[in-house]
Motif scaffolding. Structure first.
Motif, PDB file in Angstrom:
ATOM      1  N   PRO A  40      43.754  22.791 -64.142  1.00 31.96           N
ATOM      2  CA  PRO A  40      44.221  22.965 -62.757  1.00 31.96           C
ATOM      3  C   PRO A  40      44.001  24.395 -62.273  1.00 31.96           C
ATOM      4  N   ASN A  41      43.402  24.508 -61.097  1.00 33.49           N
ATOM      5  CA  ASN A  41      43.165  25.813 -60.455  1.00 33.49           C
ATOM      6  C   ASN A  41      42.288  26.743 -61.290  1.00 33.49           C
ATOM      7  N   ARG A  42      41.506  26.151 -62.173  1.00 32.81           N
ATOM      8  CA  ARG A  42      40.563  26.953 -62.940  1.00 32.81           C
ATOM      9  C   ARG A  42      39.199  26.285 -62.917  1.00 32.81           C
ATOM     10  N   GLY A  43      38.183  27.031 -63.205  1.00 32.74           N
ATOM     11  CA  GLY A  43      36.826  26.489 -63.171  1.00 32.74           C
ATOM     12  C   GLY A  43      36.518  25.617 -64.372  1.00 32.74           C
ATOM     13  N   LEU A  44      35.376  24.965 -64.298  1.00 33.21           N
ATOM     14  CA  LEU A  44      34.895  24.140 -65.407  1.00 33.21           C
ATOM     15  C   LEU A  44      34.554  25.010 -66.609  1.00 33.21           C
ATOM     16  N   GLN A  45      34.974  24.534 -67.779  1.00 32.95           N
ATOM     17  CA  GLN A  45      34.681  25.271 -69.004  1.00 32.95           C
ATOM     18  C   GLN A  45      33.968  24.366 -69.991  1.00 32.95           C
ATOM     19  N   PHE A  46      33.030  24.920 -70.701  1.00 32.43           N
ATOM     20  CA  PHE A  46      32.291  24.211 -71.735  1.00 32.43           C
ATOM     21  C   PHE A  46      33.189  23.969 -72.938  1.00 32.43           C
ATOM     22  N   LEU A  47      33.140  22.741 -73.487  1.00 30.31           N
ATOM     23  CA  LEU A  47      33.883  22.406 -74.699  1.00 30.31           C
ATOM     24  C   LEU A  47      32.969  22.281 -75.902  1.00 30.31           C
ATOM     25  N   LEU A  48      31.937  21.444 -75.772  1.00 32.07           N
ATOM     26  CA  LEU A  48      31.033  21.227 -76.894  1.00 32.07           C
ATOM     27  C   LEU A  48      29.787  20.508 -76.405  1.00 32.07           C
TER      28      LEU A  48
ATOM     29  N   ALA B  88      33.499  19.900 -49.269  1.00 37.46           N
ATOM     30  CA  ALA B  88      33.524  19.721 -50.729  1.00 37.46           C
ATOM     31  C   ALA B  88      33.664  21.100 -51.366  1.00 37.46           C
ATOM     32  N   VAL B  89      33.786  21.101 -52.682  1.00 39.72           N
ATOM     33  CA  VAL B  89      33.666  22.341 -53.437  1.00 39.72           C
ATOM     34  C   VAL B  89      32.237  22.414 -53.957  1.00 39.72           C
ATOM     35  N   TYR B  90      31.588  23.530 -53.715  1.00 42.99           N
ATOM     36  CA  TYR B  90      30.216  23.741 -54.172  1.00 42.99           C
ATOM     37  C   TYR B  90      30.264  24.673 -55.380  1.00 42.99           C
ATOM     38  N   LEU B  91      29.766  24.146 -56.489  1.00 42.51           N
ATOM     39  CA  LEU B  91      29.821  24.867 -57.757  1.00 42.51           C
ATOM     40  C   LEU B  91      28.437  25.343 -58.166  1.00 42.51           C
ATOM     41  N   CYS B  92      28.411  26.512 -58.714  1.00 39.84           N
ATOM     42  CA  CYS B  92      27.189  27.080 -59.253  1.00 39.84           C
ATOM     43  C   CYS B  92      27.384  27.275 -60.750  1.00 39.84           C
ATOM     44  N   ALA B  93      26.338  27.078 -61.514  1.00 40.95           N
ATOM     45  CA  ALA B  93      26.397  27.306 -62.953  1.00 40.95           C
ATOM     46  C   ALA B  93      25.107  27.972 -63.391  1.00 40.95           C
ATOM     47  N   SER B  94      25.188  28.767 -64.446  1.00 34.71           N
ATOM     48  CA  SER B  94      23.975  29.354 -65.006  1.00 34.71           C
ATOM     49  C   SER B  94      23.950  29.132 -66.509  1.00 34.71           C
ATOM     50  N   SER B  95      22.768  29.163 -67.066  1.00 36.01           N
ATOM     51  CA  SER B  95      22.631  29.022 -68.513  1.00 36.01           C
ATOM     52  C   SER B  95      21.402  29.770 -68.985  1.00 36.01           C
ATOM     53  N   PRO B 100      21.166  29.615 -79.344  1.00 36.33           N
ATOM     54  CA  PRO B 100      22.277  28.673 -79.543  1.00 36.33           C
ATOM     55  C   PRO B 100      23.005  28.302 -78.267  1.00 36.33           C
ATOM     56  N   SER B 101      22.931  29.118 -77.235  1.00 38.09           N
ATOM     57  CA  SER B 101      23.641  28.815 -75.988  1.00 38.09           C
ATOM     58  C   SER B 101      22.778  28.075 -74.983  1.00 38.09           C
ATOM     59  N   THR B 102      21.590  27.675 -75.403  1.00 36.89           N
ATOM     60  CA  THR B 102      20.708  27.012 -74.462  1.00 36.89           C
ATOM     61  C   THR B 102      21.371  25.766 -73.904  1.00 36.89           C
ATOM     62  N   ASP B 103      21.219  25.584 -72.626  1.00 43.82           N
ATOM     63  CA  ASP B 103      21.749  24.416 -71.921  1.00 43.82           C
ATOM     64  C   ASP B 103      23.268  24.423 -71.758  1.00 43.82           C
ATOM     65  N   THR B 104      23.964  25.377 -72.320  1.00 40.11           N
ATOM     66  CA  THR B 104      25.404  25.472 -72.058  1.00 40.11           C
ATOM     67  C   THR B 104      25.577  26.100 -70.693  1.00 40.11           C
ATOM     68  N   GLN B 105      26.159  25.373 -69.778  1.00 40.53           N
ATOM     69  CA  GLN B 105      26.305  25.864 -68.408  1.00 40.53           C
ATOM     70  C   GLN B 105      27.648  26.577 -68.247  1.00 40.53           C
ATOM     71  N   TYR B 106      27.586  27.751 -67.642  1.00 35.58           N
ATOM     72  CA  TYR B 106      28.770  28.535 -67.340  1.00 35.58           C
ATOM     73  C   TYR B 106      28.981  28.459 -65.834  1.00 35.58           C
ATOM     74  N   PHE B 107      30.144  27.964 -65.460  1.00 37.66           N
ATOM     75  CA  PHE B 107      30.407  27.665 -64.063  1.00 37.66           C
ATOM     76  C   PHE B 107      31.145  28.795 -63.349  1.00 37.66           C
TER      77      PHE B 107
END
Lengths: 114, 116
Positions: A40-48, B88-95, B100-107
């Motif tokens: 809630p009120n936080r951005g998306l985070q990677f899990l696995l 809407a909410v518009y989200l940006c992500a980079s990777s 080892p971090s390939t394809d892991t998206q950081y939002f």
């Protein structure tokens, strides 16, 4: 075409019990599979993620997921749920042989009750 | 910066106006994605950048939507003649690509767009 299904809109579990959040996918090639969490009120985070190798993948906060190619599933699991695990969970897939688009599921809301 | 940043955090506009949303990716991340998340729904892919080229624009919903990226840095998503359904909410992500971090998206935290 790629697709991801999260069949449960909501999962309820008691604290201390094991939890499972389900995900099935469809891709034409080999999948890259991901789980992300939105608190809630936080951005998306990677899990696995699963790219290749061992079918059982371990991630952040004690979560793990098992890639099952025959069932085209990638269910998220945790042996003992915490109240703080309550959040919105998204499964995602990318067909690494066919482009760059990552498809996200609709999300499953997890409620962990104390 | 340490993470992906987006601006503005909130944008309220009138129907028919143009809006520009900005994304600053993590330094060194070659790949950049834009998504749209409508209220109570999942993420909808819009566009993917590798460097400053966009090999996948398949998710842009109409020709009112466009995006560009300067090198491996800032990206802007422009919506022309906004409609209420663009809210809407518009989200940006980079990777990164490779390692080892390939394809892991950081939002990023997202931009909440409201079209009145």
């Amino acid at each position: 075409a790629q697709s991801v299904a999260q069949p449960e809109d909501q999962v309820n579990v008691a604290e201390g019990n094991p939890l499972t959040v389900k995900c099935t996918y469809s891709v034409s090639g080999n999948p890259y599979l991901f789980w992300y969490v939105q608190y809630p009120n936080r951005g998306l985070q990677f899990l696995l993620k699963y790219i290749t190798g061992d079918n059982l993948v371990k991630g952040s906060y004690g979560f793990e997921a098992e890639f099952n190619k025959s069932q085209t599933s990638f269910h998220l699991k945790k042996p003992s749920a915490l109240v703080s695990d309550s959040a919105l969970y998204f499964c995602a897939v990318r067909d690494h042989t066919g482009g760059f688009k990552t498809i996200f599921g609709a999300g499953t809301r997890l409620f962990v009750k104390a | 910066g340490a993470g992906v940043s987006q601006s503005p955090s909130n944008k309220v506009t009138e129907k028919g106006k143009d809006v520009e949303l900005r994304c600053d990716p993590i330094s060194g991340h070659t790949a950049l994605y834009w998504y749209r998340q409508r209220l109570g729904q999942g993420l909808e892919f819009l566009i993917y950048f590798q460097g400053n080229s966009a090999p996948d624009k398949s998710g842009l919903p109409s020709d009112r939507f466009s995006a560009e990226r300067t090198g491996e840095s800032v990206s802007t998503l422009t919506i022309q003649r906004t409609q209420q359904e663009d809210s809407a909410v518009y989200l940006c992500a980079s990777s990164s690509i490779g390692g080892p971090s390939t394809d892991t998206q950081y939002f990023g935290p997202g931009t909440r767009l409201t079209v009145l």
